[in-house]
Write a protein that holds these residues in place. Sequence first.
Motif, PDB file in Angstrom:
ATOM      1  N   LEU A 137       0.850  -1.174   0.000  1.00 23.98           N
ATOM      2  CA  LEU A 137       0.000   0.000   0.000  1.00 23.98           C
ATOM      3  C   LEU A 137       0.885   1.222   0.000  1.00 23.98           C
ATOM      4  O   LEU A 137       1.826   1.325   0.795  1.00 23.98           O
ATOM      5  N   LEU A 138       0.602   2.144  -0.916  1.00 24.23           N
ATOM      6  CA  LEU A 138       1.279   3.428  -0.951  1.00 24.23           C
ATOM      7  C   LEU A 138       0.369   4.386  -0.197  1.00 24.23           C
ATOM      8  O   LEU A 138      -0.666   4.814  -0.702  1.00 24.23           O
ATOM      9  N   GLN A 139       0.723   4.665   1.045  1.00 24.18           N
ATOM     10  CA  GLN A 139      -0.103   5.450   1.953  1.00 24.18           C
ATOM     11  C   GLN A 139       0.366   6.896   1.963  1.00 24.18           C
ATOM     12  O   GLN A 139       1.527   7.174   2.222  1.00 24.18           O
ATOM     13  N   SER A 140      -0.553   7.817   1.662  1.00 24.21           N
ATOM     14  CA  SER A 140      -0.225   9.235   1.755  1.00 24.21           C
ATOM     15  C   SER A 140      -0.073   9.619   3.215  1.00 24.21           C
ATOM     16  O   SER A 140      -0.884   9.241   4.059  1.00 24.21           O
ATOM     17  N   LEU A 141       0.959  10.397   3.514  1.00 19.39           N
ATOM     18  CA  LEU A 141       1.144  10.923   4.856  1.00 19.39           C
ATOM     19  C   LEU A 141       0.462  12.280   4.992  1.00 19.39           C
ATOM     20  O   LEU A 141       0.303  12.784   6.102  1.00 19.39           O
ATOM     21  N   ASP A 142       0.064  12.873   3.872  1.00 20.89           N
ATOM     22  CA  ASP A 142      -0.604  14.170   3.867  1.00 20.89           C
ATOM     23  C   ASP A 142      -2.121  14.035   3.949  1.00 20.89           C
ATOM     24  O   ASP A 142      -2.800  14.944   4.409  1.00 20.89           O
ATOM     25  N   ASN A 143      -2.656  12.921   3.476  1.00 23.28           N
ATOM     26  CA  ASN A 143      -4.095  12.675   3.469  1.00 23.28           C
ATOM     27  C   ASN A 143      -4.303  11.188   3.737  1.00 23.28           C
ATOM     28  O   ASN A 143      -4.140  10.370   2.832  1.00 23.28           O
ATOM     29  N   PRO A 144      -4.692  10.809   4.962  1.00 17.76           N
ATOM     30  CA  PRO A 144      -4.813   9.388   5.288  1.00 17.76           C
ATOM     31  C   PRO A 144      -5.828   8.635   4.442  1.00 17.76           C
ATOM     32  O   PRO A 144      -5.804   7.417   4.375  1.00 17.76           O
ATOM     33  N   GLU A 145      -6.713   9.359   3.755  1.00 19.30           N
ATOM     34  CA  GLU A 145      -7.699   8.695   2.895  1.00 19.30           C
ATOM     35  C   GLU A 145      -7.122   8.319   1.536  1.00 19.30           C
ATOM     36  O   GLU A 145      -7.732   7.554   0.800  1.00 19.30           O
ATOM     37  N   ALA A 146      -5.961   8.856   1.200  1.00 22.16           N
ATOM     38  CA  ALA A 146      -5.320   8.546  -0.087  1.00 22.16           C
ATOM     39  C   ALA A 146      -4.358   7.376   0.107  1.00 22.16           C
ATOM     40  O   ALA A 146      -3.267   7.523   0.656  1.00 22.16           O
ATOM     41  N   VAL A 147      -4.796   6.214  -0.328  1.00 27.23           N
ATOM     42  CA  VAL A 147      -3.984   5.006  -0.225  1.00 27.23           C
ATOM     43  C   VAL A 147      -4.199   4.195  -1.493  1.00 27.23           C
ATOM     44  O   VAL A 147      -5.314   4.075  -1.983  1.00 27.23           O
ATOM     45  N   PHE A 148      -3.099   3.692  -2.054  1.00 27.29           N
ATOM     46  CA  PHE A 148      -3.130   2.997  -3.332  1.00 27.29           C
ATOM     47  C   PHE A 148      -2.475   1.637  -3.191  1.00 27.29           C
ATOM     48  O   PHE A 148      -1.401   1.523  -2.600  1.00 27.29           O
ATOM     49  N   SER A 149      -3.083   0.618  -3.748  1.00 28.78           N
ATOM     50  CA  SER A 149      -2.478  -0.712  -3.802  1.00 28.78           C
ATOM     51  C   SER A 149      -1.518  -0.729  -4.988  1.00 28.78           C
ATOM     52  O   SER A 149      -1.900  -0.354  -6.100  1.00 28.78           O
ATOM     53  N   ILE A 150      -0.280  -1.148  -4.742  1.00 30.77           N
ATOM     54  CA  ILE A 150       0.712  -1.186  -5.821  1.00 30.77           C
ATOM     55  C   ILE A 150       1.465  -2.510  -5.782  1.00 30.77           C
ATOM     56  O   ILE A 150       1.540  -3.173  -4.745  1.00 30.77           O
ATOM     57  N   THR A 151       2.031  -2.844  -6.940  1.00 36.69           N
ATOM     58  CA  THR A 151       2.879  -4.031  -7.034  1.00 36.69           C
ATOM     59  C   THR A 151       3.869  -3.832  -8.182  1.00 36.69           C
ATOM     60  O   THR A 151       3.651  -3.006  -9.065  1.00 36.69           O
ATOM     61  N   ALA A 152       4.922  -4.594  -8.160  1.00 30.07           N
ATOM     62  CA  ALA A 152       5.887  -4.572  -9.254  1.00 30.07           C
ATOM     63  C   ALA A 152       5.295  -5.316 -10.444  1.00 30.07           C
ATOM     64  O   ALA A 152       4.632  -6.339 -10.262  1.00 30.07           O
ATOM     65  N   PRO A 153       5.505  -4.827 -11.666  1.00 27.00           N
ATOM     66  CA  PRO A 153       4.956  -5.507 -12.838  1.00 27.00           C
ATOM     67  C   PRO A 153       5.367  -6.972 -12.950  1.00 27.00           C
ATOM     68  O   PRO A 153       4.564  -7.810 -13.362  1.00 27.00           O
ATOM     69  N   ASP A 154       6.594  -7.296 -12.554  1.00 24.86           N
ATOM     70  CA  ASP A 154       7.037  -8.687 -12.684  1.00 24.86           C
ATOM     71  C   ASP A 154       6.261  -9.629 -11.766  1.00 24.86           C
ATOM     72  O   ASP A 154       6.148 -10.818 -12.045  1.00 24.86           O
ATOM     73  N   SER A 155       5.677  -9.111 -10.688  1.00 25.88           N
ATOM     74  CA  SER A 155       4.859  -9.968  -9.829  1.00 25.88           C
ATOM     75  C   SER A 155       3.542 -10.346 -10.511  1.00 25.88           C
ATOM     76  O   SER A 155       2.867 -11.275 -10.092  1.00 25.88           O
ATOM     77  N   LEU A 156       3.216  -9.625 -11.584  1.00 18.70           N
ATOM     78  CA  LEU A 156       2.027  -9.938 -12.384  1.00 18.70           C
ATOM     79  C   LEU A 156       2.394 -10.733 -13.635  1.00 18.70           C
ATOM     80  O   LEU A 156       1.553 -10.973 -14.491  1.00 18.70           O
ATOM     81  N   GLY A 157       3.673 -11.106 -13.758  1.00 16.36           N
ATOM     82  CA  GLY A 157       4.122 -11.851 -14.924  1.00 16.36           C
ATOM     83  C   GLY A 157       4.340 -10.966 -16.127  1.00 16.36           C
ATOM     84  O   GLY A 157       4.223 -11.428 -17.262  1.00 16.36           O
ATOM     85  N   VAL A 158       4.667  -9.683 -15.890  1.00 10.37           N
ATOM     86  CA  VAL A 158       4.836  -8.729 -16.978  1.00 10.37           C
ATOM     87  C   VAL A 158       6.244  -8.159 -16.955  1.00 10.37           C
ATOM     88  O   VAL A 158       6.721  -7.682 -15.923  1.00 10.37           O
ATOM     89  N   SER A 159       6.904  -8.205 -18.094  1.00  4.78           N
ATOM     90  CA  SER A 159       8.172  -7.516 -18.293  1.00  4.78           C
ATOM     91  C   SER A 159       7.819  -6.181 -18.932  1.00  4.78           C
ATOM     92  O   SER A 159       7.154  -6.138 -19.960  1.00  4.78           O
ATOM     93  N   TYR A 160       8.256  -5.094 -18.318  1.00  2.78           N
ATOM     94  CA  TYR A 160       7.733  -3.774 -18.647  1.00  2.78           C
ATOM     95  C   TYR A 160       8.877  -2.776 -18.708  1.00  2.78           C
ATOM     96  O   TYR A 160       9.601  -2.618 -17.727  1.00  2.78           O
TER      97      TYR A 160
END
Length: 147
Positions: free
Chosen positions: A48-71
């Motif tokens: 989770l990419l959690q904003s420290l400026d706005n606690p409601e702004a949080v994004f789920s992230i992952t590396a492309p290779d964890s999805l089987g994608v070379s990018y």
Amino acid sequence: MKIESQVFGSIDIPDEKVIEFPAGLPGFEACKNFALVHEQDSTSSLFLLQSLDNPEAVFSITAPDSLGVSYEFSLSDAETAQLKLANPADAFVAVIVRKEEGAAGSPVTAGMRANFMAPLVINVAERRGLQKIITRLGCDVTLRAEG
């Protein structure tokens, strides 16, 4: 720094874990400081990419290779300067993923969606990041089958 996360509740983020996004993220320009948050002892490749400026702004992230994608894509000189990126090995690329609320029973629209047209690039050495907006597909994406 102590913040109230919608997902994790009250958490303490050490200053050395803060990632600065000088331009914020599109639609969240006021959010300049973030932290990567992960459940303790979790082996998931989802962060989770959690904003420290706005606690409601949080994004789920992952590396492309964890999805089987070379990018692969290029950064402009201005983007490289904004990241203070001297060594390409210091760049971590991630994509924002979200749960897709599709039509019931439709495997085409159910599951997770990843935004490959706006990847995040983080200079892990300098703890600076940006969201690269790709307006046309000029990058190389390779899907590989697992199994």
